[in-house]
Design an enzyme around this catalytic site. Structure first.
Site, PDB file in Angstrom:
ATOM      1  N   VAL A  79     -38.946 -89.417  30.530  1.00 20.81           N
ATOM      2  CA  VAL A  79     -38.065 -88.541  31.316  1.00 20.81           C
ATOM      3  C   VAL A  79     -36.958 -88.081  30.376  1.00 20.81           C
ATOM      4  O   VAL A  79     -36.632 -88.755  29.400  1.00 20.81           O
ATOM      5  CB  VAL A  79     -37.479 -89.253  32.557  1.00 20.81           C
ATOM      6  CG1 VAL A  79     -38.548 -89.462  33.608  1.00 20.81           C
ATOM      7  CG2 VAL A  79     -36.824 -90.574  32.189  1.00 20.81           C
ATOM      8  N   SER A  80     -36.385 -86.933  30.671  1.00 21.90           N
ATOM      9  CA  SER A  80     -35.454 -86.320  29.726  1.00 21.90           C
ATOM     10  C   SER A  80     -34.105 -87.015  29.646  1.00 21.90           C
ATOM     11  O   SER A  80     -33.414 -86.933  28.647  1.00 21.90           O
ATOM     12  CB  SER A  80     -35.236 -84.845  30.075  1.00 21.90           C
ATOM     13  OG  SER A  80     -36.454 -84.155  29.931  1.00 21.90           O
ATOM     14  N   SER A  81     -33.694 -87.697  30.708  1.00 15.73           N
ATOM     15  CA  SER A  81     -32.389 -88.359  30.688  1.00 15.73           C
ATOM     16  C   SER A  81     -32.406 -89.566  31.607  1.00 15.73           C
ATOM     17  O   SER A  81     -33.329 -89.747  32.404  1.00 15.73           O
ATOM     18  CB  SER A  81     -31.282 -87.390  31.122  1.00 15.73           C
ATOM     19  OG  SER A  81     -31.532 -86.932  32.431  1.00 15.73           O
TER      20      SER A  81
ATOM     21  N   GLN B 172     -32.831 -89.123  35.446  1.00 17.60           N
ATOM     22  CA  GLN B 172     -34.075 -88.599  36.003  1.00 17.60           C
ATOM     23  C   GLN B 172     -34.975 -89.756  36.421  1.00 17.60           C
ATOM     24  O   GLN B 172     -34.873 -90.855  35.898  1.00 17.60           O
ATOM     25  CB  GLN B 172     -34.786 -87.698  34.998  1.00 17.60           C
ATOM     26  CG  GLN B 172     -34.105 -86.347  34.835  1.00 17.60           C
ATOM     27  CD  GLN B 172     -34.940 -85.384  34.016  1.00 17.60           C
ATOM     28  OE1 GLN B 172     -35.724 -85.796  33.178  1.00 17.60           O
ATOM     29  NE2 GLN B 172     -34.749 -84.103  34.244  1.00 17.60           N
TER      30      GLN B 172
ATOM     31  N   GLN C  12     -35.357 -89.845  27.120  1.00 17.05           N
ATOM     32  CA  GLN C  12     -34.677 -88.915  26.228  1.00 17.05           C
ATOM     33  C   GLN C  12     -35.489 -87.640  26.054  1.00 17.05           C
ATOM     34  O   GLN C  12     -36.625 -87.548  26.520  1.00 17.05           O
ATOM     35  CB  GLN C  12     -34.371 -89.555  24.877  1.00 17.05           C
ATOM     36  CG  GLN C  12     -35.570 -89.918  24.037  1.00 17.05           C
ATOM     37  CD  GLN C  12     -35.164 -90.666  22.768  1.00 17.05           C
ATOM     38  OE1 GLN C  12     -34.919 -91.864  22.810  1.00 17.05           O
ATOM     39  NE2 GLN C  12     -35.099 -89.957  21.651  1.00 17.05           N
TER      40      GLN C  12
END
Length: 201
Positions: free
Chosen positions: A10-12, A15, A39
């Site tokens: 997941v991007s962050s 999320q 990340q």
């Protein structure tokens, strides 16, 4: 012995990876073989992905929910795919795209189709990353135009700031002393003083 693994990204940190986890749990991948990174997918310098790569052995099977979870950089996705499939000799299954299942079609035609699909999806993944960045930049620019300020709000200046500013400007006190009187770091005092001075120009 062949092992099955899964990679989730997941991007962050805020999320949610539940959608990916639910799909992986249905495949009975051992919990210890599920690797999760929180990340950006702009490159492959991710701790859990690096750990996963070190564990994979010839004949192992890797599940990924969708190609953009692997990454969002066109060239690097292709490079990592080749590393995994050709160098490490593992199989990859992309759950959202049945054509990207290296267990099937290992003949020339099957390999060709997989390569074409992979290249198209990798391009789409990177293009989406660039579009996201552009939308963010445009959103920030529009917000700034409306007077929205980003970052922490500035600490209010003391009521006698104009007097402290005048003392500093006329050389009666040093910048360090002026900053101390305002309860600010010297660099912040200088920045605020410059802006304060600019309002009178």
């Amino acid at each position: 012995m062949k092992n099955s693994y899964a990679y989730i990204r997941v991007s962050s940190r805020d999320q949610n990876e539940d959608r990916q986890l639910n799909a992986i749990h249905e495949l009975n991948v051992p919990e210890k073989n599920i690797y999760i990174d929180r990340q950006s997918g702009k490159d492959f310098d991710r701790p859990q992905y690096i750990r996963l790569i070190s564990k994979l052995k010839k004949g192992d099977l890797l599940y990924i929910k969708s190609i953009d979870r692997l990454g969002r950089n066109y060239e690097e996705i292709l490079e990592q795919w080749r590393l995994l499939v050709r160098t490490k000799s593992i199989d990859i299954v992309v759950l959202d795209m049945p054509l990207l299942d290296t267990r099937r079609g290992k003949d020339l035609m099957g390999t060709f189709l997989s390569d074409v699909v992979l290249q198209v999806l990798s391009f789409v993944a990177e293009n989406e990353r660039l579009n996201i960045r552009q939308r963010q930049a445009e959103g920030i620019a529009a917000a700034k135009k409306k007077g929205v300020h980003f970052g922490r709000p500035s600490k209010p200046l003391p009521k006698d700031f104009d007097y402290i500013y005048w003392q500093w400007q006329t050389g009666k006190i040093t910048g360090t002393e002026a900053a101390r009187k305002c309860g600010l770091p010297l660099s912040t005092f200088r920045y605020r003083a410059k802006n304060y001075g600019d309002t009178f120009l």
